[in-house]
Design a protein around this motif. Structure first.
Motif, PDB file in Angstrom:
ATOM      1  N   TYR A  68       0.839  -1.214   0.000  1.00 46.84           N
ATOM      2  CA  TYR A  68       0.000   0.000   0.000  1.00 46.84           C
ATOM      3  C   TYR A  68       0.874   1.264   0.000  1.00 46.84           C
ATOM      4  O   TYR A  68       0.639   2.198  -0.779  1.00 46.84           O
ATOM      5  CB  TYR A  68      -0.919  -0.029   1.217  1.00 46.84           C
ATOM      6  CG  TYR A  68      -1.783   1.201   1.371  1.00 46.84           C
ATOM      7  CD1 TYR A  68      -2.716   1.551   0.400  1.00 46.84           C
ATOM      8  CD2 TYR A  68      -1.656   2.031   2.492  1.00 46.84           C
ATOM      9  CE1 TYR A  68      -3.511   2.681   0.529  1.00 46.84           C
ATOM     10  CE2 TYR A  68      -2.448   3.164   2.630  1.00 46.84           C
ATOM     11  CZ  TYR A  68      -3.369   3.485   1.644  1.00 46.84           C
ATOM     12  OH  TYR A  68      -4.145   4.604   1.780  1.00 46.84           O
ATOM     13  N   GLY A  90     -11.179  -0.658  -7.847  1.00 43.30           N
ATOM     14  CA  GLY A  90     -10.204  -1.345  -6.992  1.00 43.30           C
ATOM     15  C   GLY A  90     -10.879  -2.175  -5.899  1.00 43.30           C
ATOM     16  O   GLY A  90     -12.081  -2.072  -5.672  1.00 43.30           O
ATOM     17  N   HIS A  91     -10.073  -3.037  -5.266  1.00 43.89           N
ATOM     18  CA  HIS A  91     -10.580  -3.878  -4.170  1.00 43.89           C
ATOM     19  C   HIS A  91     -10.302  -3.210  -2.836  1.00 43.89           C
ATOM     20  O   HIS A  91      -9.335  -2.468  -2.709  1.00 43.89           O
ATOM     21  CB  HIS A  91      -9.866  -5.241  -4.155  1.00 43.89           C
ATOM     22  CG  HIS A  91      -9.900  -5.960  -5.461  1.00 43.89           C
ATOM     23  ND1 HIS A  91      -8.980  -5.708  -6.462  1.00 43.89           N
ATOM     24  CD2 HIS A  91     -10.739  -6.912  -5.925  1.00 43.89           C
ATOM     25  CE1 HIS A  91      -9.258  -6.484  -7.504  1.00 43.89           C
ATOM     26  NE2 HIS A  91     -10.315  -7.220  -7.206  1.00 43.89           N
ATOM     27  N   ARG A  92     -11.098  -3.496  -1.849  1.00 47.59           N
ATOM     28  CA  ARG A  92     -10.795  -3.011  -0.499  1.00 47.59           C
ATOM     29  C   ARG A  92      -9.603  -3.784   0.033  1.00 47.59           C
ATOM     30  O   ARG A  92      -9.432  -4.957  -0.270  1.00 47.59           O
ATOM     31  CB  ARG A  92     -12.011  -3.202   0.412  1.00 47.59           C
ATOM     32  CG  ARG A  92     -13.194  -2.397  -0.075  1.00 47.59           C
ATOM     33  CD  ARG A  92     -14.257  -2.218   0.977  1.00 47.59           C
ATOM     34  NE  ARG A  92     -15.407  -1.520   0.409  1.00 47.59           N
ATOM     35  CZ  ARG A  92     -15.499  -0.205   0.276  1.00 47.59           C
ATOM     36  NH1 ARG A  92     -14.497   0.559   0.696  1.00 47.59           N
ATOM     37  NH2 ARG A  92     -16.564   0.358  -0.260  1.00 47.59           N
ATOM     38  N   ARG A  93      -8.790  -3.139   0.846  1.00 46.15           N
ATOM     39  CA  ARG A  93      -7.528  -3.749   1.284  1.00 46.15           C
ATOM     40  C   ARG A  93      -7.715  -4.909   2.242  1.00 46.15           C
ATOM     41  O   ARG A  93      -6.773  -5.594   2.588  1.00 46.15           O
ATOM     42  CB  ARG A  93      -6.618  -2.685   1.909  1.00 46.15           C
ATOM     43  CG  ARG A  93      -5.871  -1.892   0.854  1.00 46.15           C
ATOM     44  CD  ARG A  93      -4.853  -0.985   1.464  1.00 46.15           C
ATOM     45  NE  ARG A  93      -5.473   0.104   2.204  1.00 46.15           N
ATOM     46  CZ  ARG A  93      -5.077   0.522   3.385  1.00 46.15           C
ATOM     47  NH1 ARG A  93      -4.067  -0.055   3.998  1.00 46.15           N
ATOM     48  NH2 ARG A  93      -5.689   1.526   3.989  1.00 46.15           N
ATOM     49  N   ALA A 141      -5.651  -7.898  -2.827  1.00 45.40           N
ATOM     50  CA  ALA A 141      -6.302  -6.650  -3.255  1.00 45.40           C
ATOM     51  C   ALA A 141      -5.330  -5.797  -4.049  1.00 45.40           C
ATOM     52  O   ALA A 141      -4.130  -5.813  -3.806  1.00 45.40           O
ATOM     53  CB  ALA A 141      -6.792  -5.885  -2.025  1.00 45.40           C
ATOM     54  N   PRO A 168      -5.315  -1.848  -6.664  1.00 46.82           N
ATOM     55  CA  PRO A 168      -6.117  -0.718  -7.149  1.00 46.82           C
ATOM     56  C   PRO A 168      -6.812  -1.059  -8.457  1.00 46.82           C
ATOM     57  O   PRO A 168      -6.465  -2.030  -9.132  1.00 46.82           O
ATOM     58  CB  PRO A 168      -5.084   0.391  -7.358  1.00 46.82           C
ATOM     59  CG  PRO A 168      -3.862  -0.052  -6.660  1.00 46.82           C
ATOM     60  CD  PRO A 168      -3.887  -1.531  -6.634  1.00 46.82           C
ATOM     61  N   TYR A 228      -9.019   0.905  -2.945  1.00 45.23           N
ATOM     62  CA  TYR A 228      -7.715   0.462  -2.418  1.00 45.23           C
ATOM     63  C   TYR A 228      -6.933   1.655  -1.851  1.00 45.23           C
ATOM     64  O   TYR A 228      -6.457   1.618  -0.721  1.00 45.23           O
ATOM     65  CB  TYR A 228      -6.915  -0.207  -3.535  1.00 45.23           C
ATOM     66  CG  TYR A 228      -5.591  -0.787  -3.085  1.00 45.23           C
ATOM     67  CD1 TYR A 228      -5.519  -2.072  -2.559  1.00 45.23           C
ATOM     68  CD2 TYR A 228      -4.407  -0.056  -3.175  1.00 45.23           C
ATOM     69  CE1 TYR A 228      -4.320  -2.617  -2.141  1.00 45.23           C
ATOM     70  CE2 TYR A 228      -3.197  -0.588  -2.768  1.00 45.23           C
ATOM     71  CZ  TYR A 228      -3.154  -1.869  -2.245  1.00 45.23           C
ATOM     72  OH  TYR A 228      -1.955  -2.399  -1.832  1.00 45.23           O
TER      73      TYR A 228
END
Length: 772
Positions: free
Chosen positions: A290, A389-392, A397, A399, A452
């Motif tokens: 991240y 994007g996906h949630r972290r 996950a 972006p 993300y």
């Protein structure tokens, strides 16, 4: 000398069959399948011999071992993947004396050999020794089960014993073949005894090595704990090695980046968490990734636009011929940018058939204004997470594609191409086209939210260019946010210029040809356009030019021909007979057949509509894979004709005594839309009044029950198809007069446009001859 037989040969790859052995084989090679089919028709006997190299697909005589096994095919089963599974049983050893290569399979002449047995007592002693060694081998090896030993001990024939034990050993094919080639039983048992001794020693060594490795692993685990303790000590002492050094380098990168204050605070907070977290924690790598994304994203870096209008115009003209509307729009944007020094990036949507240069035009725009270019394809995207994007919290996950594209661009103001925006679809994973609303709305995209990244990201400086083949599949709210620029197909003259200025030089370079070696005459290019391609764009035209370049290259290299001149006369020698007939207009006036103009995703096309009448009870039959709208147009046309029977001189009761069949040829192609209304009505009136329809007239327009002609879309594409088809007159709705301006001058010159507001006007123009 043993018995001689001629049998089909089945070469084996990586395995070997001993006499009395039963096993399954999977056969996939064509020759082998043919051999099996012949065998099943005869006496089920086949000769199995192993090939020396596994990789060879079609082995020659010298690549197959001479000694093999006469076998019986007990069972054959065809598998869904095309291979055949067979159950074979080895019968007797045999030696190949000659090969006979049939067209479908290989046949061999073999000499069958029996086992040679000698002194009974010595052979018995050897059998016992072999069994004893095999028992020890089983104790050491985990690959052979103890049950195998019990089954082997029951065997009384010495030759069979040697074969069965050999089949259970983990030997190379060469070794197994060697045993097969020993016809003398005593020699075979002696050879097997030596092999078993050797294998037993190898297994003993493997066991020792395994114990040594186990000790080494225990030692490694001990070292791991010591190293972890050492890291803890280093941390206490403030040692900059390991993770501490990595954290400090990340901190420097965060401070050196141009990210906004609020994002920088979050990055530092995440870095503190990362520092306190042990490396073994699964979340450690998530946080690290991240932070890397936040650091690598462009937050303020941007390229300086080249606002020199003449330069931009030159670049756009270099790369593309025609397409004036798009070029003007880009130059307008640059002019306003120059005056204001700040302007939100426009969102252009280039709509047109395949091959007209939409994608390459976006690349050209980026080159003209000196911006970085990035492209993502949205064809087939169904998952909303692809955009947002996906949630972290999820494993793996990452972006969305927008943020990935921005990282790839490296600046906050690239030209961002969203290719195939009409081919997005939605399912249980969300609706990506709704997620695109925020991206393509100039009022919202300055605070684009990616699941993300979580922090708002500014997309307002990006110049978005989207492409689509058709607007019908783009949701209304999304279409509302874009400035639609329609790119119709090219005219013949434009295709000629594009070929000479762009396609031919490009293909000559790709095929290593010089201008002095090949010459394309204008009539050759026009014949390619008319007779070998039927498209709105130039993709197939480029393929045909590439094909001619390849043929020319072959001639120049093989026959030392210095120059190839391609003209309309000799093009058939290279490409064969023409694929399409130039000019789709009818050769003579027809009764009950009218030519309509249609809009398709590949540009425009002509559409012949036929009406046949037969005695019946007034049935209306519609064929040609018509959609609901087109079927309703046909019913509306029939209702209009019924209200006008007296004026048209048609029997008032025709609909009670006549079956009407309306057909649109090319029945496999789906057709829909209201613009065939006046064409259907004209063909219907022609059939009922026995008046022919003029062959050089094409028409388009929607019809109402009162005979009014309503406007349609896609006039430019339809005009191009009419021009290509050799039609001279186009009948179109009066309200489409404004669209005539869009038609290229070269097309307008060869066409006459007749504007109509009622079907009566259409019939006056379209029907030939006097009323009967």
């Amino acid at each position: 000398m043993g018995e001689k037989r001629v049998l089909p040969l089945l070469p084996l790859r990586g395995l070997l069959v001993y006499p009395t052995m039963v096993l399954h084989l999977d056969v996939g090679r064509e020759k082998s399948i043919q051999a099996l089919e012949k065998v099943m028709l005869d006496d089920q006997m086949i000769f199995l011999s192993t090939q020396k190299e596994v990789s060879i697909e079609d082995p020659a005589e010298e690549e197959i071992y001479n000694v093999g096994t006469l076998s019986k095919v007990n069972q054959m089963l065809k598998l869904p993947n095309g291979t055949i599974r067979v159950l074979v049983e080895g019968i007797q050893r045999g030696n190949i004396t000659s090969f006979m290569d049939e067209k479908t399979h290989v046949e061999v002449e073999i000499e069958l050999t029996d086992d040679v047995e000698e002194k009974e007592a010595e052979t018995e002693a050897l059998m016992r020794a072999v069994l004893a060694q095999f028992e020890q081998y089983i104790n050491l090896s985990k690959k052979v089960t103890p049950e195998t030993l019990a089954s082997v001990q029951d065997i009384t024939e010495p030759g069979r014993l040697a074969d069965v034990i050999s089949s259970h050993l983990s030997l190379k094919i060469k070794e197994k073949q060697k045993i097969l080639e020993i016809f003398n039983v005593k020699e075979r048992l002696e050879h097997l005894l030596a092999l078993l001794n050797n294998e037993k020693e190898v297994l003993g060594l493997e066991k020792k090595i395994g114990q040594r490795v186990k000790k080494a692993m225990e030692k490694t685990q001990k070292e791991y704990y010591l190293r972890e303790q050492m890291k803890a000590i280093q941390k206490e002492l403030g040692d900059k090695e390991g993770k501490i050094g990595e954290v400090s380098s990340l901190k420097e990168r965060i401070e050196a980046s141009d990210m906004p204050e609020n994002v920088m605070e979050i990055a530092k907070k995440e870095l503190d968490r990362y520092e306190k977290m042990p490396n073994s924690s699964a979340e450690s790598s998530v946080i690290r990734t991240y932070i890397e994304w936040l650091v690598n994203l462009p937050w303020k870096q941007e390229t300086v636009d080249n606002l020199d209008i003449p330069h931009a115009e030159t670049v756009l003209n270099e790369d593309h011929y025609g397409l004036e509307k798009v070029k003007d729009r880009v130059l307008e944007y640059l002019a306003v940018q120059k005056l204001t020094n700040s302007l939100k990036g426009p969102i252009l949507c280039l709509v047109g058939p395949p091959g007209v240069g939409k994608t390459s035009l976006a690349r050209s725009i980026a080159r003209a204004i000196g911006r970085n270019f990035v492209r993502i394809s949205l064809g087939g995207v169904r998952d909303e997470a692809e955009i947002r994007g996906h949630r972290r919290t999820y494993v793996g996950a990452m972006p969305g594609r927008l943020i990935q594209g921005m990282k790839k661009a490296g600046t906050v103001n690239p030209v961002f191409l969203l290719d195939e925006i009409d081919k997005m679809s939605s399912d249980f994973r969300g609706d990506p086209s709704s997620a695109m609303l925020e991206v393509l709305d100039p009022e919202q995209n300055s605070t684009f939210s990616d699941h993300y990244i979580e922090e708002p990201y500014d997309l307002s400086k990006v110049m978005f260019v989207t492409t689509a083949n058709s607007l019908s599949t783009i949701p209304g709210p999304l279409l509302d946010r874009m400035e639609v620029i329609s790119i119709a197909g090219y005219t013949e003259v434009e295709k000629l210029h594009i070929s000479k200025n762009h396609l031919i030089p490009k293909q000559l370079k790709e095929h290593g040809l010089k201008k002095s070696q090949i010459q394309f005459k204008d009539d050759c290019i026009l014949k390619l356009v008319r007779n070998y391609t039927r498209e709105a764009g130039v993709r197939n035209l480029e393929r045909q030019i590439a094909g001619l370049c390849r043929k020319a290259a072959k001639q120049i290299v093989s026959s030392e021909k210095k120059k190839v001149i391609l003209s309309a006369k000799n093009i058939e020698e290279y490409l064969g007979k023409p694929r399409f007939r130039y000019g789709q207009a009818e050769l003579e006036d027809q009764i009950g057949a009218a030519t309509g103009l249609a809009y398709t995703t590949a540009g425009g096309d002509t559409l012949s509509i036929e009406v046949a009448l037969s005695p019946g009870k007034g049935k209306l039959i519609l064929t040609g894979k018509l959609g609901d709208v087109m079927k309703e147009s046909a019913q509306a046309a029939l209702s209009y004709v019924r209200t006008k029977v007296e004026e048209l001189g048609i029997a008032p009761d025709f609909y009670e005594k006549t079956d009407i069949h309306i057909h649109v040829p090319e029945g496999a192609t789906p057709k829909d839309g209201p613009s065939a209304g006046i064409t259907i009505a004209t063909a219907l009136v022609s059939a009922l009044t026995k008046r022919a329809v003029r062959r050089d007239v094409g028409m388009t327009g929607e019809i109402t029950l009162r005979g009014r002609v309503l406007p349609i879309g896609g006039l430019k594409e339809k005009s191009l198809s009419a021009h290509r088809a050799g039609i001279k007159t186009i009948i179109l709705p009066k309200e489409n007069e404004k669209d005539i301006e869009e038609i290229p001058e070269t097309v307008k010159e060869g066409l006459s446009f007749i504007l109509v507001s009622h079907l009566d006007e259409v019939l006056k123009v379209a029907l030939a001859g006097d009323e009967k």
